[in-house]
Enzyme design. Structure first.
Site, mmCIF file in Angstrom:
data_model
loop_
_atom_site.group_PDB
_atom_site.id
_atom_site.type_symbol
_atom_site.label_atom_id
_atom_site.label_comp_id
_atom_site.label_asym_id
_atom_site.label_seq_id
_atom_site.Cartn_x
_atom_site.Cartn_y
_atom_site.Cartn_z
ATOM 1 N N TYR A 225 24.317 50.882 -5.465
ATOM 2 C CA TYR A 225 23.317 50.553 -6.487
ATOM 3 C C TYR A 225 22.163 51.548 -6.406
ATOM 4 O O TYR A 225 21.718 52.089 -7.422
ATOM 5 C CB TYR A 225 22.808 49.129 -6.296
ATOM 6 C CG TYR A 225 21.646 48.795 -7.205
ATOM 7 C CD1 TYR A 225 21.855 48.490 -8.543
ATOM 8 C CD2 TYR A 225 20.332 48.795 -6.722
ATOM 9 C CE1 TYR A 225 20.790 48.190 -9.389
ATOM 10 C CE2 TYR A 225 19.265 48.501 -7.557
ATOM 11 C CZ TYR A 225 19.507 48.206 -8.883
ATOM 12 O OH TYR A 225 18.445 47.921 -9.722
ATOM 13 N N LYS B 186 20.861 54.297 -9.428
ATOM 14 C CA LYS B 186 19.509 54.395 -9.981
ATOM 15 C C LYS B 186 18.896 55.767 -9.699
ATOM 16 O O LYS B 186 18.096 56.275 -10.498
ATOM 17 C CB LYS B 186 18.633 53.272 -9.431
ATOM 18 C CG LYS B 186 19.044 51.888 -9.931
ATOM 19 C CD LYS B 186 19.023 51.802 -11.456
ATOM 20 C CE LYS B 186 19.286 50.396 -11.953
ATOM 21 N NZ LYS B 186 19.212 50.279 -13.433
#
Length: 246
Positions: free
Chosen positions: A150, A154
């Site tokens: 994750y 980003k």
């Protein structure tokens, strides 16, 4: 009315930060298309703010094409795009995250930015103006352990924002990102793994202001960056994080 007569697409607008951004945009005069894979949620928020809702799987080219067609049918043009839709995997050692979860995180968080750009940038170029906002995360700047892929997605989004900004500036298109800290959204429980007072306290201890971010926080930041007040701002990854990244 900083966005009066402007049109906007907000993805993942059925809840959380996306709903907060859509509400703020509508309050500031924009006509908003609320896109979400949960169409019922998008329609609920759309009814509240007088917007238009559509179901959209932004990880698929077909889903993005249908979303863009819905926006053009409703508004005739697209002035603002907010890439807010996002997912995460549960906290786990990086080598233990399954391939299905990895693929889903990168499809929703990264591929969607490519797909929406491919569909909408030519329309903005034809108009000679536009604003794109990518909702990244403090995870892309100051990663937390056990959320490796994750975090990486980003970080990818922040780099994409900067490169898009450089390439698209001559076409009159600004591209920025906001980097929220964890907030009271449906993703919070997945970030923490379990929603307990102890886990919340651990997260809050890393935020100097001492609270989670809110959809209203994101709406205010997004509105500024997509308005003419930010006409000289492009390529930034604005930390809306209560000091988390200091």
């Amino acid at each position: 009315m900083r966005l009066k007569d402007r049109t906007a697409i907000v993805t993942g607008a059925g809840s959380g930060f996306g709903a907060g951004i859509a509400r703020k945009f509508a309050a500031e005069g924009a006509r908003v298309l609320l896109a979400d894979i949960d169409e019922a949620a998008a329609r609920s928020v759309a009814r509240e703010i007088g917007g238009t809702a559509c179901r959209a799987d932004v990880a698929s080219a077909e889903g993005v094409a249908a979303m863009v067609a819905a926006a053009r049918d409703a508004f005739g043009r697209i002035d603002i795009l907010v890439n807010n839709a996002g997912v995460t995997h549960l906290p786990a050692a990086l080598e233990e995250v399954g391939e299905v979860d990895f693929d889903r995180v990168f499809a929703v968080n990264c591929k969607s930015v490519y797909l929406t750009a491919r569909a909408i940038v030519p329309l903005m170029k034809a108009e000679g103006t536009g604003a794109i906002l990518n909702v990244a995360s403090t995870a892309g700047l100051s990663p937390r352990p056990l959320l490796n892929w994750y975090n990486a997605s980003k970080g990818w989004m922040i780099t994409a924002t900067r490169t898009m900004a450089v390439e698209l500036a001559p076409a009159g298109i600004r591209v920025n990102a906001i980097c929220p800290v964890a907030g009271e959204t449906p993703l919070l429980k997945r970030f923490m793994g379990e929603d307990t007072p102890e886990m919340r306290a651990r997260f809050l201890a890393t935020i100097p202001i001492g609270r989670f971010s809110t959809p209203e926080d994101m709406g205010n930041a997004a509105c500024f960056l997509c308005s003419e007040e930010a006409a000289m701002i492009t390529g930034v990854a604005l930390e809306v994080d209560g000091g988390r990244c200091i």
